[in-house]
Design an enzyme around this catalytic site. Structure first.
Site, PDB file in Angstrom:
ATOM      1  N   LYS A   1      43.466  42.528  35.716  1.00 40.24           N
ATOM      2  CA  LYS A   1      43.332  42.542  34.257  1.00 40.24           C
ATOM      3  C   LYS A   1      43.156  43.950  33.709  1.00 40.24           C
ATOM      4  O   LYS A   1      43.671  44.273  32.638  1.00 40.24           O
ATOM      5  CB  LYS A   1      42.169  41.662  33.815  1.00 40.24           C
ATOM      6  CG  LYS A   1      40.798  42.219  34.125  1.00 40.24           C
ATOM      7  CD  LYS A   1      39.697  41.400  33.507  1.00 40.24           C
ATOM      8  CE  LYS A   1      38.342  42.010  33.804  1.00 40.24           C
ATOM      9  NZ  LYS A   1      38.201  43.379  33.287  1.00 40.24           N
ATOM     10  N   THR A   2      42.409  44.798  34.422  1.00 41.65           N
ATOM     11  CA  THR A   2      42.198  46.169  33.934  1.00 41.65           C
ATOM     12  C   THR A   2      43.525  46.908  33.874  1.00 41.65           C
ATOM     13  O   THR A   2      43.796  47.657  32.927  1.00 41.65           O
ATOM     14  CB  THR A   2      41.208  46.920  34.839  1.00 41.65           C
ATOM     15  OG1 THR A   2      39.978  46.197  34.896  1.00 41.65           O
ATOM     16  CG2 THR A   2      40.941  48.317  34.293  1.00 41.65           C
TER      17      THR A   2
ATOM     18  N   ASP B   1      38.082  43.713  26.200  1.00 37.09           N
ATOM     19  CA  ASP B   1      38.012  43.419  27.629  1.00 37.09           C
ATOM     20  C   ASP B   1      36.761  42.594  27.912  1.00 37.09           C
ATOM     21  O   ASP B   1      35.780  42.660  27.156  1.00 37.09           O
ATOM     22  CB  ASP B   1      37.966  44.737  28.412  1.00 37.09           C
ATOM     23  CG  ASP B   1      38.178  44.526  29.898  1.00 37.09           C
ATOM     24  OD1 ASP B   1      38.716  43.475  30.284  1.00 37.09           O
ATOM     25  OD2 ASP B   1      37.806  45.418  30.681  1.00 37.09           O
TER      26      ASP B   1
ATOM     27  N   GLN C   1      34.259  33.189  34.662  1.00 39.80           N
ATOM     28  CA  GLN C   1      33.347  34.252  35.068  1.00 39.80           C
ATOM     29  C   GLN C   1      32.336  34.598  33.971  1.00 39.80           C
ATOM     30  O   GLN C   1      31.780  35.693  33.948  1.00 39.80           O
ATOM     31  CB  GLN C   1      34.125  35.509  35.467  1.00 39.80           C
ATOM     32  CG  GLN C   1      34.978  35.318  36.713  1.00 39.80           C
ATOM     33  CD  GLN C   1      35.559  36.625  37.217  1.00 39.80           C
ATOM     34  OE1 GLN C   1      34.860  37.463  37.782  1.00 39.80           O
ATOM     35  NE2 GLN C   1      36.848  36.809  37.014  1.00 39.80           N
TER      36      GLN C   1
END
Length: 724
Positions: free
Chosen positions: A38-39, A218, A249
């Site tokens: 994802k980053t 994010d 998460q």
């Protein structure tokens, strides 16, 4: 895909990642599972918009939750397109401060305002209400911060959600009035005040929305209600709003994180496009399948299933062990096996639910010559509450110990001032006496509340000394040193003091004290037992020092492991009552299931799960049952191992792991039904025996008097078998 059709920096992306990067819709939710890159997606998207779509960097706002993450995002975007340096990439709070300093007049602030931290806020409460104790001031400051995280002002009708205390609304209002008078703000204001201003000031809202044409968030699953309100005001209908996160998460509800922000995003923002990143680059499929088997039991989730890009891998292992000592031995065995196959200590992480669970590893790993480091927490013996308890034991052993005396004589506060304490120390030095004797002498010179407080302290130490000399606890029963530690924690007020801190701040100080009680329960209640225990503690402390770069096994809580990964992960303490706790249901149990999912998905190569049949709690051994989470996992997804590390499918069943006993054929030295004799308790019958490799057998005996006691015969000579 043919090389050259797209820029080189995009060619390494998988189809879903590429779609997310190139999407230009106004609303995008990227559901990014653990280890799915994802980053890389969010940083590449920033660079792509600037480089390929010619969007001005200054019109891009990207927010996350830690300075480390913000810096990484900025650097990785700049590696692709250097002009991304001009984009606004910050934490939520950093952005709030940036925004407020550019609109100080609208906030009725001066540009040089300062930001109060938690301690500053508590001090401000104390300055308004000087009769409040320091502890109460800290508690109220925490509740005020929580109210701001939920977007609640002092006059909010539903403020009772934060606290039912009848005075809280008045205290919050007085705090806000004084804070505004100082011209400063606190951390909660950095989010709530910009959100409120944008909601009511159309001109500033329009100007801000025109500035930021692209907004990216994010770790969106960790956002709270105030942050969501701010985001709503920042994003115009025409702006590109992209949030990246993983509902599976979301594990920070205790900090105010609201998982519904991500679960309801598509409802709140109609027309949102959903892209799922499910290709996992971290773990083998066997680990991911077990993780999915856990989190799939949650009702509140958007739904996805991770697919490994790496081939191979072995099934996770579940080990059902006798007790904590055997659990530590098992972890040591796994660690050494990994080394023998060419691995490193630093490849291994041992995870647990609470910080207190690190103590056993801290005590025994040095004896096994296994180096370790603790991440995200103080070493056990360096924690405030443990230092307090050890200071009591040190003073009990040596009443001349000035450092320990000063630490505990007025903690919790008993009204004994610094002047009185110094008088006691001076008297002891002058008369060459100990500090307890000096306290008896000086008490006549102490006045008011301090006299009663000093009298309580003298009595507290005197009672403890009596118990130590007689070898009996408060109830008059022969016991172990742990009972003395537990009695002091209760009678001194420290357990209530730290229980209050736990309730307000979400710490685990009470559990840490209980773990110290457990550790001390292995030592006899005697002067020799006390000295031996203190020696062990000091030696344990001297043998290990944290070194982030050392080749050492990582000890870490499940919460602190988020964002990390390790070749070998051992998740320990999977018993009902410990993980999850028995009082966790509804939203709480779903969050704990997500926490388990996070823990499991840290593993790259090998995953081990452990549970104990017996665990020491409150200084006593309790029989446990496996975590409900273990019974939810498909039994085909793991191999069940015995304590020795050998496959043990024949010894256990999936439905009741941990409830069966080892199928031992060798004659036990101690066995149920055996008649025994104890010097103090007389005749008795063994009712249960639990083996332990390190401590020998644990023998539980019921005596003719009706008393039930437990013994490690390896460490006591008082229990004898009676031959018939």
């Amino acid at each position: 895909m043919i090389s050259g059709q797209i820029p080189e920096y995009l060619q390494g992306l998988n189809p879903e990642q590429l779609e997310a990067v190139r999407d230009e819709g106004t609303r995008l939710l990227i559901l990014a599972g653990a280890g799915t890159g994802k980053t890389r997606v969010i940083t590449t998207k920033i660079a792509y918009l600037v480089r390929e779509k010619h969007i001005l960097p200054e019109s891009i706002l990207a927010v996350t939750f830690t300075n480390k993450a913000a810096n990484e995002m900025r650097e990785r975007a700049m590696d692709i397109e250097p002009s991304c340096e001009r984009a606004i990439i910050r934490t939520f709070h950093s952005f709030g401060a940036w925004f407020m300093r550019r609109n100080v007049q609208a906030f009725d602030l001066k540009r040089e305002f300062t930001i109060y931290d938690d301690d500053d806020s508590a001090e401000l409460v104390h300055s308004i209400f000087p009769t409040f104790s320091k502890r109460d001031c800290g508690d109220y400051a925490f509740l005020i911060a929580k109210a701001k995280d939920y977007g609640l002002s002092p006059d909010a009708p539903n403020l009772g959600f934060i606290s039912q205390h009848p005075e809280f609304r008045r205290i919050y209002a007085a705090y806000e009035e004084r804070l505004r008078a100082t011209g400063n703000v606190d951390f909660g204001d950095l989010i709530l005040m910009p959100a409120q201003l944008l909601e009511k000031d159309e001109a500033i809202r329009n100007r801000t929305q025109q500035r930021f044409r692209v907004i990216l968030v994010d770790e969106y699953q960790d956002s709270n209600i105030a942050q969501f309100r701010l985001l709503q005001q920042l994003a115009s209908p025409e702006a590109m709003l992209c949030v990246v996160g993983d509902d599976d998460q979301s594990i920070y509800r205790f900090r105010g994180a609201e998982v519904r922000n991500i679960l309801g995003f598509q409802t709140i923002f109609p027309g949102t496009k959903l892209i799922k990143l499910e290709r996992n680059y971290r773990s083998h499929q066997s680990i991911l399948d077990l993780a999915h088997s856990i989190v799939a039991h949650n009702a509140s989730r958007l739904g996805k299933k991770l697919l490994a890009t790496r081939s191979g891998g072995t099934k996770p292992k579940l080990a059902i062990l006798d007790d904590q000592d055997q659990e530590i031995e098992y972890c040591a065995y796994i660690a050494r096996q990994h080394l023998q196959h060419g691995g490193h200590w630093r490849d291994i992480a041992i995870l647990y639910r609470t910080n207190a669970q690190s103590l056993g590893f801290e005590r025994l790993f040095p004896h096994y010559d296994i180096p370790y480091r603790i991440v995200g927490a103080l070493r056990f013996y360096e924690r405030e509450e443990i230092k307090d308890m050890l200071a009591f034991l040190a003073f009990l052993a040596n009443p001349r110990d000035e450092v320990s005396f000063k630490r505990i004589v007025n903690k919790p506060a008993r009204g004994i001032g610094t002047t009185s304490i110094e008088k006691i120390v001076a008297s002891a030095l002058q008369d060459d006496s100990d500090l307890l004797e000096a306290s008896h002498k000086v008490i006549q010179e102490v006045h008011g509340k301090g006299k009663d407080g000093l009298r309580q302290f003298i009595s507290l130490i005197g009672d403890a000394k009596t118990s130590l000399d007689k070898g009996v606890n408060d109830e008059g029963n022969l016991g172990m040193l742990g009972s003395l530690v537990a009695d002091f924690a209760k009678n001194s007020g420290l357990i209530d003091f730290y229980r209050g801190k736990d309730k307000i701040s979400g710490t685990q100080k009470e559990e840490n004290i209980e773990e110290l009680v457990n550790a001390a329960s292995d030592s006899p209640l005697s002067e020799d037992g006390l000295l031996e225990f203190l020696d062990t503690v000091m030696l344990d402390q001297s043998q290990q020092r944290n070194d982030a770069n050392a080749d050492a096994v990582t000890l870490i809580t499940m919460h602190n492991t988020k964002g990390l990964e390790f070749p070998v992960v051992i998740v320990t303490g999977l018993e009902q009552g410990l993980f999850p706790r028995n009082d966790e249901e509804g939203d709480d149990i779903e969050e704990q299931r997500r926490l388990f999912y996070v823990a499991v998905t840290r593993a790259k190569e090998q995953l081990y799960l452990t549970a104990c049949r017996w665990r020491r709690l409150h200084g006593r051994l309790f029989e446990t049952v496996p975590s409900r989470f273990l019974t939810e996992i498909d039994s085909e997804l793991y191999d069940l191992w015995g304590a020795s590390g050998r496959p043990a499918q024949a010894a256990y069943t999936h439905r009741t792991p941990g409830r069966e006993h080892y199928d031992t054929t060798t004659k036990a030295e101690w066995a149920p039904g055996m008649t025994v004799y104890h010097d103090e308790y007389g005749n008795g019958t063994v009712i249960k025996v639990t083996p332990s490799q390190s401590a020998g057998a644990l023998v539980i005996v019921k005596f003719e008097s009706g008393k039930v006691a437990q013994f490690f015969p390896k460490y006591t000579k008082k229990l004898e078998k009676v031959e018939h």
